[in-house]
Design a protein around this motif. Structure first.
Motif, PDB file in Angstrom:
ATOM      1  N   ILE A 114       0.840  -1.201   0.000  1.00 37.30           N
ATOM      2  CA  ILE A 114       0.000   0.000   0.000  1.00 37.30           C
ATOM      3  C   ILE A 114       0.874   1.249   0.000  1.00 37.30           C
ATOM      4  CG2 ILE A 114      -1.803   1.273   1.213  1.00 37.30           C
ATOM      5  CD1 ILE A 114      -2.732  -1.417   0.185  1.00 37.30           C
ATOM      6  N   ASP A 115       0.633   2.135  -0.943  1.00 38.96           N
ATOM      7  CA  ASP A 115       1.301   3.435  -0.977  1.00 38.96           C
ATOM      8  C   ASP A 115       0.450   4.409  -0.162  1.00 38.96           C
ATOM      9  OD1 ASP A 115       2.473   5.855  -1.493  1.00 38.96           O
ATOM     10  OD2 ASP A 115       2.346   5.718  -3.675  1.00 38.96           O
ATOM     11  N   TRP A 116       0.945   4.783   1.003  1.00 40.14           N
ATOM     12  CA  TRP A 116       0.188   5.658   1.901  1.00 40.14           C
ATOM     13  C   TRP A 116       0.370   7.131   1.562  1.00 40.14           C
ATOM     14  CZ3 TRP A 116      -3.299   3.143   4.570  1.00 40.14           C
ATOM     15  CH2 TRP A 116      -3.069   1.799   4.895  1.00 40.14           C
ATOM     16  N   GLY A 117       1.109   7.425   0.501  1.00 39.75           N
ATOM     17  CA  GLY A 117       1.286   8.803   0.063  1.00 39.75           C
ATOM     18  C   GLY A 117       2.478   9.497   0.683  1.00 39.75           C
ATOM     19  N   VAL A 118       3.266   8.744   1.455  1.00 34.45           N
ATOM     20  CA  VAL A 118       4.477   9.280   2.050  1.00 34.45           C
ATOM     21  C   VAL A 118       5.598   8.272   1.856  1.00 34.45           C
ATOM     22  CG1 VAL A 118       3.329  10.700   3.790  1.00 34.45           C
ATOM     23  CG2 VAL A 118       3.887   8.328   4.312  1.00 34.45           C
ATOM     24  N   GLU A 119       6.818   8.760   1.933  1.00 31.19           N
ATOM     25  CA  GLU A 119       7.962   7.874   1.742  1.00 31.19           C
ATOM     26  C   GLU A 119       8.077   6.861   2.868  1.00 31.19           C
ATOM     27  OE1 GLU A 119      12.822   8.215   1.259  1.00 31.19           O
ATOM     28  OE2 GLU A 119      11.553   9.909   0.679  1.00 31.19           O
ATOM     29  N   ASP A 120       7.767   7.311   4.086  1.00 33.63           N
ATOM     30  CA  ASP A 120       7.890   6.434   5.245  1.00 33.63           C
ATOM     31  C   ASP A 120       6.621   6.534   6.084  1.00 33.63           C
ATOM     32  OD1 ASP A 120       8.581   4.948   7.425  1.00 33.63           O
ATOM     33  OD2 ASP A 120      10.199   6.266   8.113  1.00 33.63           O
ATOM     34  N   ALA A 121       5.799   5.469   6.035  1.00 32.60           N
ATOM     35  CA  ALA A 121       4.524   5.484   6.760  1.00 32.60           C
ATOM     36  C   ALA A 121       4.707   5.398   8.269  1.00 32.60           C
ATOM     37  CB  ALA A 121       3.644   4.334   6.290  1.00 32.60           C
ATOM     38  N   SER A 122       5.937   5.163   8.705  1.00 35.22           N
ATOM     39  CA  SER A 122       6.195   5.139  10.147  1.00 35.22           C
ATOM     40  C   SER A 122       6.706   6.480  10.655  1.00 35.22           C
ATOM     41  CB  SER A 122       7.206   4.035  10.486  1.00 35.22           C
ATOM     42  OG  SER A 122       8.469   4.299   9.875  1.00 35.22           O
ATOM     43  N   ASP A 123       6.767   7.473   9.772  1.00 29.96           N
ATOM     44  CA  ASP A 123       7.230   8.809  10.153  1.00 29.96           C
ATOM     45  C   ASP A 123       6.317   9.406  11.222  1.00 29.96           C
ATOM     46  OD1 ASP A 123       8.907  11.329   9.442  1.00 29.96           O
ATOM     47  OD2 ASP A 123       6.820  12.004   9.360  1.00 29.96           O
ATOM     48  N   GLU A 124       6.893   9.885  12.292  1.00 31.58           N
ATOM     49  CA  GLU A 124       6.116  10.379  13.422  1.00 31.58           C
ATOM     50  C   GLU A 124       5.234  11.565  13.054  1.00 31.58           C
ATOM     51  OE1 GLU A 124       8.583  11.157  16.764  1.00 31.58           O
ATOM     52  OE2 GLU A 124       9.225   9.069  17.006  1.00 31.58           O
ATOM     53  N   ASP A 125       5.727  12.456  12.210  1.00 35.87           N
ATOM     54  CA  ASP A 125       4.925  13.615  11.814  1.00 35.87           C
ATOM     55  C   ASP A 125       3.703  13.167  10.999  1.00 35.87           C
ATOM     56  OD1 ASP A 125       6.624  15.375  13.073  1.00 35.87           O
ATOM     57  OD2 ASP A 125       7.844  15.735  11.283  1.00 35.87           O
ATOM     58  N   PHE A 126       3.915  12.210  10.101  1.00 38.33           N
ATOM     59  CA  PHE A 126       2.805  11.679   9.301  1.00 38.33           C
ATOM     60  C   PHE A 126       1.766  11.028  10.195  1.00 38.33           C
ATOM     61  CE2 PHE A 126       1.157   7.745   7.264  1.00 38.33           C
ATOM     62  CZ  PHE A 126       0.269   8.336   6.374  1.00 38.33           C
ATOM     63  N   LEU A 127       2.223  10.216  11.122  1.00 39.91           N
ATOM     64  CA  LEU A 127       1.300   9.493  11.994  1.00 39.91           C
ATOM     65  C   LEU A 127       0.569  10.427  12.959  1.00 39.91           C
ATOM     66  CD1 LEU A 127       3.503   6.368  12.826  1.00 39.91           C
ATOM     67  CD2 LEU A 127       1.492   6.458  11.336  1.00 39.91           C
ATOM     68  N   ALA A 128       1.217  11.493  13.343  1.00 36.44           N
ATOM     69  CA  ALA A 128       0.590  12.440  14.273  1.00 36.44           C
ATOM     70  C   ALA A 128      -0.634  13.098  13.650  1.00 36.44           C
ATOM     71  CB  ALA A 128       1.604  13.501  14.701  1.00 36.44           C
ATOM     72  N   ASP A 129      -0.602  13.279  12.336  1.00 35.18           N
ATOM     73  CA  ASP A 129      -1.716  13.932  11.647  1.00 35.18           C
ATOM     74  C   ASP A 129      -2.697  12.939  11.036  1.00 35.18           C
ATOM     75  OD1 ASP A 129      -0.657  16.432  12.211  1.00 35.18           O
ATOM     76  OD2 ASP A 129       0.536  16.486  10.360  1.00 35.18           O
TER      77      ASP A 129
END
Length: 198
Positions: A114-129
């Protein structure tokens, strides 16, 4: 149609009862289709191409059914634990990490990523939002590209009324009509993952 017994030595998962439900099949809950028969058909749909896993989950479902009071049985709530992380998901609506992990695990059954639209789906900033409903919509779109559909069912109508939870499974997109008919027959309030309940 007689109830199926996975422990019966004459039970054959390749017989007509276990054959893959066709999208144009008519399901009449007033007919001979028992709840167990419908659950088996549902397990075939959410384990596409893997009857062995469907059979194992059906045996676990029957065990759970045997331990439940007849007037308390709601098939989807028994299935919830049987299929969790194997053919379905049940996560807190605010737990983006668990949702991404379980969808990644489920999609891996067909070697899909699955392409979640970010390079790293475990990125804290991505997950925070991130929140599960929005991630579910992304997963729905990506899976459709591969010929699969992500579904979600309403957790607010169960015995515990878990309004904050998100639950669902994945099927072949060619089985969309059959999935909707089965859900109706089993009294499961189901929607495409693009339209989550909460």
């Amino acid at each position: 149609m007689c109830p199926m017994n996975a422990d019966d030595p004459e039970f054959d998962p390749d017989d007509n009862f276990a054959n893959h439900l066709q999208a144009d099949a008519d399901i009449d809950p007033e007919a001979d289709d028992t709840p167990e028969a419908l659950v088996w058909q549902l397990l075939l749909l959410i384990n596409p191409g893997d009857e062995e896993s469907a059979l194992q989950q059906f045996a676990e479902y029957r065990d759970a059914l045997a331990e439940s009071a007849p007037d308390e049985v709601q098939p989807v709530w028994l299935l919830k634990d049987v299929i969790d992380w194997k053919a379905g998901f049940y996560v807190d609506g605010t737990d983006a990490v668990s949702f991404i992990d379980t969808i990644t695990e489920l999609a891996a059954r067909w070697n899909l990523r699955i392409d979640w639209g970010v390079e790293d789906a475990s990125d804290e900033d991505f997950l925070a939002d991130a929140d599960v409903p929005s991630l579910m919509a992304v997963a729905y779109d990506r899976l459709r590209e591969y010929g699969y559909s992500l579904w979600t069912w309403n957790t607010a109508n169960g015995p515990s009324g878990d309004e904050d939870m998100q639950a669902g499974w994945i099927t072949l997109s060619s089985d969309d009509e059959a999935m909707q008919e089965l859900a109706h027959a089993l009294d499961i309030e189901l929607r495409p993952g693009s339209d989550p309940f909460h």
